[in-house]
Motif scaffolding. Structure first.
Motif, short mmCIF file in Angstrom:
data_model
loop_
_atom_site.label_atom_id
_atom_site.label_comp_id
_atom_site.label_asym_id
_atom_site.label_seq_id
_atom_site.Cartn_x
_atom_site.Cartn_y
_atom_site.Cartn_z
N GLY A 192 69.42 30.66 15.23
CA GLY A 192 67.97 30.59 15.06
C GLY A 192 67.30 29.90 16.23
O GLY A 192 66.08 29.88 16.33
N GLY A 241 67.80 30.83 19.31
CA GLY A 241 67.72 31.80 20.42
C GLY A 241 68.91 31.68 21.35
O GLY A 241 68.84 32.00 22.54
N THR A 286 71.72 33.36 21.53
CA THR A 286 72.32 34.60 22.04
C THR A 286 71.67 35.00 23.37
O THR A 286 72.36 35.29 24.35
CB THR A 286 72.18 35.74 21.01
OG1 THR A 286 72.45 35.22 19.72
CG2 THR A 286 73.12 36.89 21.31
N GLN A 317 67.25 28.19 25.72
CA GLN A 317 67.18 29.18 26.80
C GLN A 317 66.76 28.51 28.11
O GLN A 317 67.33 28.77 29.17
CB GLN A 317 66.22 30.32 26.42
CG GLN A 317 66.80 31.20 25.32
CD GLN A 317 65.78 32.08 24.62
OE1 GLN A 317 64.59 32.12 24.96
NE2 GLN A 317 66.24 32.79 23.60
P1 AMP Z 1 69.81 33.44 17.74
O1 AMP Z 1 69.74 31.94 17.65
O2 AMP Z 1 70.36 33.92 19.02
O3 AMP Z 1 70.50 34.02 16.54
O4 AMP Z 1 68.29 33.98 17.72
C1 AMP Z 1 67.43 33.82 16.61
C2 AMP Z 1 66.26 34.79 16.62
O5 AMP Z 1 65.30 34.39 17.59
C3 AMP Z 1 66.63 36.22 16.93
O6 AMP Z 1 65.99 37.06 16.01
C4 AMP Z 1 66.09 36.44 18.33
O7 AMP Z 1 65.73 37.78 18.54
C5 AMP Z 1 64.89 35.51 18.37
N1 AMP Z 1 64.53 35.00 19.71
C6 AMP Z 1 65.39 34.74 20.73
N2 AMP Z 1 64.74 34.27 21.80
C7 AMP Z 1 63.44 34.22 21.47
C8 AMP Z 1 62.23 33.81 22.18
N3 AMP Z 1 62.28 33.34 23.43
N4 AMP Z 1 61.06 33.88 21.53
C9 AMP Z 1 61.02 34.35 20.26
N5 AMP Z 1 62.09 34.75 19.55
C10 AMP Z 1 63.28 34.67 20.13
#
Ligand code: AMP
Length: 450
Positions: A49, A51, A53, A29
């Motif tokens: 995992g 974040g 998305t 991010q």
């Molecule tokens: P993803 O890799 O987009 O599938 O995200 C994995 C998980 O991490 C999802 O459950 C998100 O809601 C969560 N997530 C995304 N960004 C953050 C963040 N900055 N801090 C904590 N959790 C997050």
């Protein structure tokens, strides 16, 4: 960046993030935000995992103004229906305090319901490629206003055979758009898409660190060709005490099948294989058998082993040398888990040596060199790819490219005219001289000096 406060995001987005309880941005991010906001094309190497998305949605939502227009401005493509549902749900949470219209479309369900939903207008479409294409062709959806294209899990998408659908969709999109892509691994296929459709993309990567775990011992063997690699592998695997639970990596499904057939001759039911051409049931059974130690050796491609929970792997064998060094890190990370000791072996041909050097450069260590044992028979049998070419033979295409389809090869021909690939290969040939004869009996003797 340590805090979401460092991003220039609207109050609505900040409230949504607060509601989700996210305290600080994840590394992907932090890295992706300013790149995407700048409007440049971007390639993100990141796994689920991490974040990712939110990494692409945050800058996109930040920019997406309220509009009543019917046609969507953002298109997110993902490989499966499950992912469509998951991504739609995530985006809805992020835009909780914004009034964006988000619609998910995917195959295997009635198209008319989706057509109906689209008549209401949308801002963001999340779609699988096949259904998206059908909706566009039947004029239920227009892509002419798309400003941002996100392709998520692109390596999986290509492995599932969506290359053609992707190309078709690219043709229907406006030329002036921002392309954003995420992939957990870099492959020749992913790279081909980037070369064809992206403009000077910025790469951000959080997938792997270049520092291998201390408890993984790494060795490499120089081997002249594919079939000699098989001879070496068979010889090693005969030692059942040492090679207890072995994951063998190859870069593509064709090599996986070829290797599996050869190994079956020697080890029969001790061997299993998984890749995307096998049925889901076959793959599940193979993994179960491997996990409960009914089979000792699992042959896999990089993509298929992703996300598999495989414990206590004694050896990772890199039957080929990955062209992208990060993939080597992914592979060896499957052993040496939970403080257990693990061993990784890398087989490399002369042609693969530059890739081996790239891996060593990434890790900043040299992989311990092992002589090809003298008792290993040097095979004179060559794969199509290894056979010397006299002119361009129709059937002598690279194994890795075999399932890319016609469009890919046409483009390759075009690229050759600009002399990109050719001169690179020529330089390599000059640097790493070819053996005089293939399957040379003196190979070992010559290589001893290294
Ligand atoms: P993803 O890799 O987009 O599938 O995200 C994995 C998980 O991490 C999802 O459950 C998100 O809601 C969560 N997530 C995304 N960004 C953050 C963040 N900055 N801090 C904590 N959790 C997050």
């Amino acid at each position: 960046m340590d805090s979401f406060k460092d991003f220039t995001i609207s109050k609505q987005l900040q409230y949504a993030i607060d509601d989700l309880g996210f305290e600080k941005p994840t590394p992907i991010q932090s890295q992706a935000f300013s790149v995407i906001l700048s409007g440049k094309d971007m390639v993100g190497i990141a796994q689920t995992g991490t974040g990712k998305t939110l990494a692409y949605m945050l800058p996109i939502l930040q920019e997406l103004k309220f509009s009543k227009q019917a046609n969507p401005r953002v298109l997110v493509m993902v490989p499966t229906r499950e992912l469509v549902l998951q991504v739609v749900e995530e985006i809805e949470k992020f835009s909780k305090y914004k009034s964006n219209r988000i619609i998910g479309v995917y195959g295997g369900v009635n198209i008319n319901t989706q057509k109906q939903a689209l008549t209401e207008g949308s801002d963001i479409i999340v779609a699988t490629p096949g259904r998206l294409y059908d909706l566009v062709i039947s004029r239920a959806l227009q892509l002419k206003s798309i400003k941002k294209l996100v392709i998520d899990e692109v390596d999986v998408m290509l492995d599932l055979g969506f290359r053609f659908q992707l190309t078709n969709i690219f043709e229907l999109l406006p030329e002036r758009r921002q392309n954003i892509m995420f992939s957990a691994t870099m492959t020749e296929h992913v790279n081909a898409i980037i070369q064809d459709f992206f403009i000077n993309p910025v790469t951000v990567s959080v997938a792997v660190s270049g520092t291998p775990l201390d408890n993984i011992s790494q060795y490499c063997y120089p081997v002249p060709n594919f079939y000699t690699k098989i001879n070496l592998l068979v010889s090693l695997l005969r030692d059942k005490e040492t090679y207890k639970k072995v994951l063998v990596f190859v870069s593509n499904k064709k090599s996986a099948d070829l290797l599996f057939q050869e190994l079956e001759n020697y080890f029969d039911s001790e061997i299993a294989v998984i890749h995307s051409n096998k049925t889901q049931n076959y793959r599940i059974r193979s993994i179960e058998n491997f996990n409960n130690e009914e089979t000792r050796v699992l042959v896999t491609t990089d993509i298929m082993s992703r996300g598999l929970d495989l414990n206590e792997i004694s050896h990772v064998i890199n039957f080929d040398t990955p062209s992208f060094p990060e993939n080597y890190m992914h592979r060896i990370g499957r052993t040496g888990r939970a403080e257990k000791k693990g061993t990784s072996l890398l087989f490399y041909t002369e042609k693969e040596e530059p890739a081996k050097i790239a891996i060593e450069t990434l890790m900043n260590i040299d992989i311990s060199f092992n002589e090809l044992p003298a008792e290993i028979e040097i095979s004179t049998k060559l794969t199509l790819e290894e056979q010397p070419r006299s002119g361009e033979r129709e059937d002598s295409i690279k194994i890795e490219e075999d399932d890319l389809g016609k469009g890919f090869h046409e483009k390759k021909e075009k690229n050759k005219k600009t002399n990109q690939g050719g001169s690179y290969r020529r330089n390599l040939k000059q640097k790493y001289k070819k053996p005089k004869t293939r399957g040379d009996k003196n190979y070992n003797r010559r290589n001893k000096k290294r």
